[in-house]
Motif scaffolding. Sequence first.
Motif, PDB file in Angstrom:
ATOM      1  N   ALA A 170     -60.164 -32.253  -0.183  1.00 57.92           N
ATOM      2  CA  ALA A 170     -59.392 -32.621   1.010  1.00 57.92           C
ATOM      3  C   ALA A 170     -58.536 -31.474   1.540  1.00 57.92           C
ATOM      4  CB  ALA A 170     -58.498 -33.817   0.689  1.00 57.92           C
ATOM      5  N   TYR A 171     -58.566 -30.326   0.860  1.00 60.35           N
ATOM      6  CA  TYR A 171     -57.704 -29.207   1.244  1.00 60.35           C
ATOM      7  C   TYR A 171     -58.360 -28.371   2.339  1.00 60.35           C
ATOM      8  CZ  TYR A 171     -55.153 -24.798   0.915  1.00 60.35           C
ATOM      9  OH  TYR A 171     -54.420 -23.671   1.203  1.00 60.35           O
ATOM     10  N   HIS A 172     -57.660 -28.180   3.436  1.00 58.42           N
ATOM     11  CA  HIS A 172     -58.115 -27.242   4.461  1.00 58.42           C
ATOM     12  C   HIS A 172     -57.761 -25.829   3.982  1.00 58.42           C
ATOM     13  CE1 HIS A 172     -59.306 -29.964   7.747  1.00 58.42           C
ATOM     14  NE2 HIS A 172     -58.369 -30.773   7.281  1.00 58.42           N
ATOM     15  N   ASP A 173     -58.784 -25.042   3.673  1.00 56.94           N
ATOM     16  CA  ASP A 173     -58.587 -23.735   3.049  1.00 56.94           C
ATOM     17  C   ASP A 173     -58.107 -22.721   4.087  1.00 56.94           C
ATOM     18  OD1 ASP A 173     -58.535 -21.569   1.419  1.00 56.94           O
ATOM     19  OD2 ASP A 173     -60.584 -21.781   0.668  1.00 56.94           O
ATOM     20  N   VAL A 174     -56.808 -22.773   4.362  1.00 59.99           N
ATOM     21  CA  VAL A 174     -56.255 -21.931   5.416  1.00 59.99           C
ATOM     22  C   VAL A 174     -56.322 -20.447   5.062  1.00 59.99           C
ATOM     23  CG1 VAL A 174     -54.756 -23.773   6.233  1.00 59.99           C
ATOM     24  CG2 VAL A 174     -53.881 -22.127   4.566  1.00 59.99           C
ATOM     25  N   ASN A 175     -56.499 -20.133   3.778  1.00 60.59           N
ATOM     26  CA  ASN A 175     -56.651 -18.723   3.410  1.00 60.59           C
ATOM     27  C   ASN A 175     -57.830 -18.084   4.135  1.00 60.59           C
ATOM     28  OD1 ASN A 175     -55.293 -20.158   1.017  1.00 60.59           O
ATOM     29  ND2 ASN A 175     -54.844 -17.991   0.632  1.00 60.59           N
ATOM     30  N   LEU A 176     -58.834 -18.876   4.464  1.00 61.03           N
ATOM     31  CA  LEU A 176     -60.032 -18.333   5.113  1.00 61.03           C
ATOM     32  C   LEU A 176     -59.800 -17.999   6.578  1.00 61.03           C
ATOM     33  CD1 LEU A 176     -62.737 -20.673   3.532  1.00 61.03           C
ATOM     34  CD2 LEU A 176     -62.070 -18.363   2.828  1.00 61.03           C
ATOM     35  N   ILE A 177     -58.668 -18.442   7.143  1.00 66.73           N
ATOM     36  CA  ILE A 177     -58.380 -18.093   8.534  1.00 66.73           C
ATOM     37  C   ILE A 177     -57.109 -17.243   8.641  1.00 66.73           C
ATOM     38  CG2 ILE A 177     -59.573 -20.120   9.447  1.00 66.73           C
ATOM     39  CD1 ILE A 177     -56.838 -21.440   9.889  1.00 66.73           C
ATOM     40  N   MET A 178     -56.626 -16.739   7.478  1.00 68.59           N
ATOM     41  CA  MET A 178     -55.456 -15.864   7.453  1.00 68.59           C
ATOM     42  C   MET A 178     -55.896 -14.409   7.385  1.00 68.59           C
ATOM     43  SD  MET A 178     -53.148 -18.132   4.799  1.00 68.59           S
ATOM     44  CE  MET A 178     -51.961 -16.823   4.472  1.00 68.59           C
ATOM     45  N   ASP A 179     -54.933 -13.498   7.560  1.00 62.39           N
ATOM     46  CA  ASP A 179     -55.269 -12.082   7.464  1.00 62.39           C
ATOM     47  C   ASP A 179     -55.374 -11.675   5.994  1.00 62.39           C
ATOM     48  OD1 ASP A 179     -52.696 -11.810   6.457  1.00 62.39           O
ATOM     49  OD2 ASP A 179     -51.881 -10.899   8.269  1.00 62.39           O
ATOM     50  N   ALA A 180     -55.693 -10.416   5.741  1.00 61.64           N
ATOM     51  CA  ALA A 180     -55.960  -9.944   4.386  1.00 61.64           C
ATOM     52  C   ALA A 180     -54.725 -10.018   3.495  1.00 61.64           C
ATOM     53  CB  ALA A 180     -56.489  -8.516   4.432  1.00 61.64           C
ATOM     54  N   ALA A 181     -53.523  -9.907   4.071  1.00 63.62           N
ATOM     55  CA  ALA A 181     -52.308  -9.954   3.250  1.00 63.62           C
ATOM     56  C   ALA A 181     -52.054 -11.329   2.662  1.00 63.62           C
ATOM     57  CB  ALA A 181     -51.107  -9.509   4.078  1.00 63.62           C
ATOM     58  N   GLN A 182     -52.559 -12.375   3.322  1.00 65.47           N
ATOM     59  CA  GLN A 182     -52.480 -13.744   2.818  1.00 65.47           C
ATOM     60  C   GLN A 182     -51.035 -14.241   2.650  1.00 65.47           C
ATOM     61  OE1 GLN A 182     -55.667 -15.729   1.484  1.00 65.47           O
ATOM     62  NE2 GLN A 182     -56.054 -14.490   3.291  1.00 65.47           N
ATOM     63  N   LYS A 183     -50.121 -13.722   3.471  1.00 68.81           N
ATOM     64  CA  LYS A 183     -48.721 -14.111   3.329  1.00 68.81           C
ATOM     65  C   LYS A 183     -48.187 -14.901   4.504  1.00 68.81           C
ATOM     66  CE  LYS A 183     -47.592 -10.336   0.197  1.00 68.81           C
ATOM     67  NZ  LYS A 183     -46.846  -9.063  -0.009  1.00 68.81           N
ATOM     68  N   LYS A 184     -48.903 -14.894   5.625  1.00 67.01           N
ATOM     69  CA  LYS A 184     -48.446 -15.623   6.795  1.00 67.01           C
ATOM     70  C   LYS A 184     -49.475 -16.677   7.168  1.00 67.01           C
ATOM     71  CE  LYS A 184     -46.531 -14.998  11.427  1.00 67.01           C
ATOM     72  NZ  LYS A 184     -46.211 -14.035  12.510  1.00 67.01           N
ATOM     73  N   PRO A 185     -49.192 -17.939   6.872  1.00 66.45           N
ATOM     74  CA  PRO A 185     -50.154 -19.010   7.141  1.00 66.45           C
ATOM     75  C   PRO A 185     -50.152 -19.372   8.625  1.00 66.45           C
ATOM     76  CG  PRO A 185     -48.135 -19.923   6.276  1.00 66.45           C
ATOM     77  CD  PRO A 185     -47.953 -18.429   6.251  1.00 66.45           C
ATOM     78  N   PRO A 186     -51.031 -20.291   9.034  1.00 69.60           N
ATOM     79  CA  PRO A 186     -51.022 -20.747  10.424  1.00 69.60           C
ATOM     80  C   PRO A 186     -49.645 -21.286  10.823  1.00 69.60           C
ATOM     81  CG  PRO A 186     -52.992 -21.511   9.313  1.00 69.60           C
ATOM     82  CD  PRO A 186     -52.123 -20.908   8.260  1.00 69.60           C
ATOM     83  N   ALA A 187     -49.314 -21.125  12.078  1.00 69.63           N
ATOM     84  CA  ALA A 187     -47.993 -21.536  12.563  1.00 69.63           C
ATOM     85  C   ALA A 187     -47.884 -23.028  12.809  1.00 69.63           C
ATOM     86  CB  ALA A 187     -47.654 -20.774  13.837  1.00 69.63           C
ATOM     87  N   THR A 188     -49.038 -23.695  12.959  1.00 71.16           N
ATOM     88  CA  THR A 188     -49.011 -25.129  13.233  1.00 71.16           C
ATOM     89  C   THR A 188     -49.974 -25.863  12.309  1.00 71.16           C
ATOM     90  OG1 THR A 188     -50.794 -25.066  14.874  1.00 71.16           O
ATOM     91  CG2 THR A 188     -48.535 -24.638  15.657  1.00 71.16           C
ATOM     92  N   LEU A 189     -49.706 -27.149  12.106  1.00 70.45           N
ATOM     93  CA  LEU A 189     -50.600 -27.975  11.300  1.00 70.45           C
ATOM     94  C   LEU A 189     -51.947 -28.104  11.985  1.00 70.45           C
ATOM     95  CD1 LEU A 189     -51.158 -29.872   8.925  1.00 70.45           C
ATOM     96  CD2 LEU A 189     -50.060 -31.710  10.236  1.00 70.45           C
ATOM     97  N   ALA A 190     -51.946 -28.195  13.310  1.00 68.59           N
ATOM     98  CA  ALA A 190     -53.207 -28.321  14.039  1.00 68.59           C
ATOM     99  C   ALA A 190     -54.093 -27.108  13.804  1.00 68.59           C
ATOM    100  CB  ALA A 190     -52.930 -28.507  15.533  1.00 68.59           C
ATOM    101  N   GLU A 191     -53.505 -25.924  13.802  1.00 68.68           N
ATOM    102  CA  GLU A 191     -54.303 -24.727  13.541  1.00 68.68           C
ATOM    103  C   GLU A 191     -54.820 -24.719  12.111  1.00 68.68           C
ATOM    104  OE1 GLU A 191     -53.885 -19.829  13.533  1.00 68.68           O
ATOM    105  OE2 GLU A 191     -52.167 -21.096  14.071  1.00 68.68           O
ATOM    106  N   GLY A 192     -53.976 -25.145  11.173  1.00 65.88           N
ATOM    107  CA  GLY A 192     -54.407 -25.184   9.781  1.00 65.88           C
ATOM    108  C   GLY A 192     -55.566 -26.120   9.539  1.00 65.88           C
ATOM    109  N   ARG A 193     -55.611 -27.195  10.302  1.00 67.96           N
ATOM    110  CA  ARG A 193     -56.693 -28.162  10.120  1.00 67.96           C
ATOM    111  C   ARG A 193     -58.022 -27.701  10.710  1.00 67.96           C
ATOM    112  NH1 ARG A 193     -53.279 -33.836  11.048  1.00 67.96           N
ATOM    113  NH2 ARG A 193     -52.516 -33.951   8.879  1.00 67.96           N
ATOM    114  N   THR A 194     -58.029 -26.524  11.330  1.00 65.63           N
ATOM    115  CA  THR A 194     -59.308 -25.953  11.772  1.00 65.63           C
ATOM    116  C   THR A 194     -60.004 -25.209  10.642  1.00 65.63           C
ATOM    117  OG1 THR A 194     -58.346 -23.845  12.506  1.00 65.63           O
ATOM    118  CG2 THR A 194     -58.365 -25.672  14.094  1.00 65.63           C
TER     119      THR A 194
END
Length: 552
Positions: A170-194
């Motif tokens: 059930a986890y939306h793997d937001v790491n796959l849409i983050m940059d290489a540093a992996q320290k700044k996640p999506p700014a919104t829940l809607a973006e994370g759910r993509t």
Amino acid sequence: MRLTALLVAVFATLLLVPVPAPAHPARSTDATFHNAADTPGADPFVLFDGPSGHYYAYSTEGADPGYHFAVYRSPDLATWEHLPGGALRAGQDGDWAHDWFWAPEVYHNPVTGLYFLFYAARMNRGVAEHFGHADFEEPCKVGVAVSRSPAGPFRDIAEAPLDYHPYDPAYHDVNLIMDAAQKKPPATLAEGRTAPLGTYIPYIDPNVFFDADGRIYLYFSRNAYRNWVWDHDLGKYVEESNIYAVELTGDWWRDPTGRTMPAIAPEYRDRNRAPGDLPGVRKDGYVPVLDYGSDPQEWENAHVHDHAGSGGAKKDRRWAEGSTTVRTVDASGNPRYYLTYSANNYENEFYGVGYATAGSPLGPWRKSAANPVLSQDPAQGLYSTGHGSVIGSPDGTQLYYVHHGRPSTTSSRALYTSRLHLGDGLSIDASTSDEPLPSGVGPLRLRADDPVLRPRADGSATTAVDVRSARGAGFDLTNPQNRVRAVLRPADAGTVTVRGDRVTVTPTGHRPALLTVVYQRRRADGGYRDVADTGPHGTVPVQVTIPVVVRR
């Protein structure tokens, strides 16, 4: 149930063997201890070894070069002796991983005589096979090793980690849409759910719990990495570690050869597979135990704004890890389970310990409103307290929490022993002052190798002395918290020197004399105090007197 009986029941559960009555119920000792922070250690787990009467502590830090995990032993949960080497030989065992060897725990089966070491580490090969991505940042799993001695060294049962592949569908793997540093996640829940659904779970901090009905459970901490959780109150993603559990089978525990690797119970294997998954793809299940969103507590939020505070160098994170589970029985005969856990980062002064309770090993668990029950106390010079294990006193009437802490915010982690109480709730007495030794350590006895010393008039004579607990465990007389003093009478009959457990007499003539050797404990103020056994008829010094007869 009276408190004493309850504690005995808990201690028996922890040891998996009946707790015998105290060897000398009417006698004890007036010896004290204090947490001097002089034993390096992190993530300590303590085992009481009945055959030797010693406590063994296993630590992430402190092993000699070429080994993983320090091994210490103690007769009293306070004065620790570092054993040479370590629990696991580097380069021979644990080779499925390359670093992050963390959180060792050891369990003894008195029937087979085997000791099992569970530990976490980060994989160095097969990462894509286990986690789906070759560049997975924290590919941690758990290994299991075995020994016939609590001192080790342990050997891996298999040249691979535990055959367990927990998967979160059930986890939306937001790491796959983050940059290489992996320290700044999506700014919104809607973006994370993509982000794509599903990820494998890296895990650390194993804790094995043996329930009274014979069932065995593995508790572990899901690494914070690849677990970005949307915090609705903060309006942002926070990367969290959570505590989960899975049931284990018992074949490995009963195998007298120690060659059977622990396995998860069949009902958890492939529990999270999807209908379209390819054959052979493992996606195992788990039971959530603790997470922030299900039971939020403000004290766990020490690092939720670290990204901005560090200028982007750190992540916004929460931690729930380092758990230990114990079972009690309430006044109505119903089981009640306690789970201690650590929150916040261990390098932070606000690192501390909370607990949760449940009516069954798999919950539901609820955190206590009294949390944290162990935390920094600047007045005592005590910081960064956490990740410990629960253990009983030698006679089973008291409980202790052995954990790591720091005497300052810049010091390294060290072993601390704190009294733990169970009743209507759980509390921990953190102290750096003088405290009584755990019940059942005394009475103590001091013995010398030689009943008579016979130095030559132009030489000297040396005898070795040792101090032992009521259970026969020896004290390390090179530990600064222990020492002996020696007095020769008459004083002008010679000189006496003490080095650790060696007492040497050099006579000045031919007169006979008496050598008295007395056991002392160091106090929190740095001074030493003679120790005595106590009983209904008064006190008796812990000492030995040896005749000195000078040979011509």
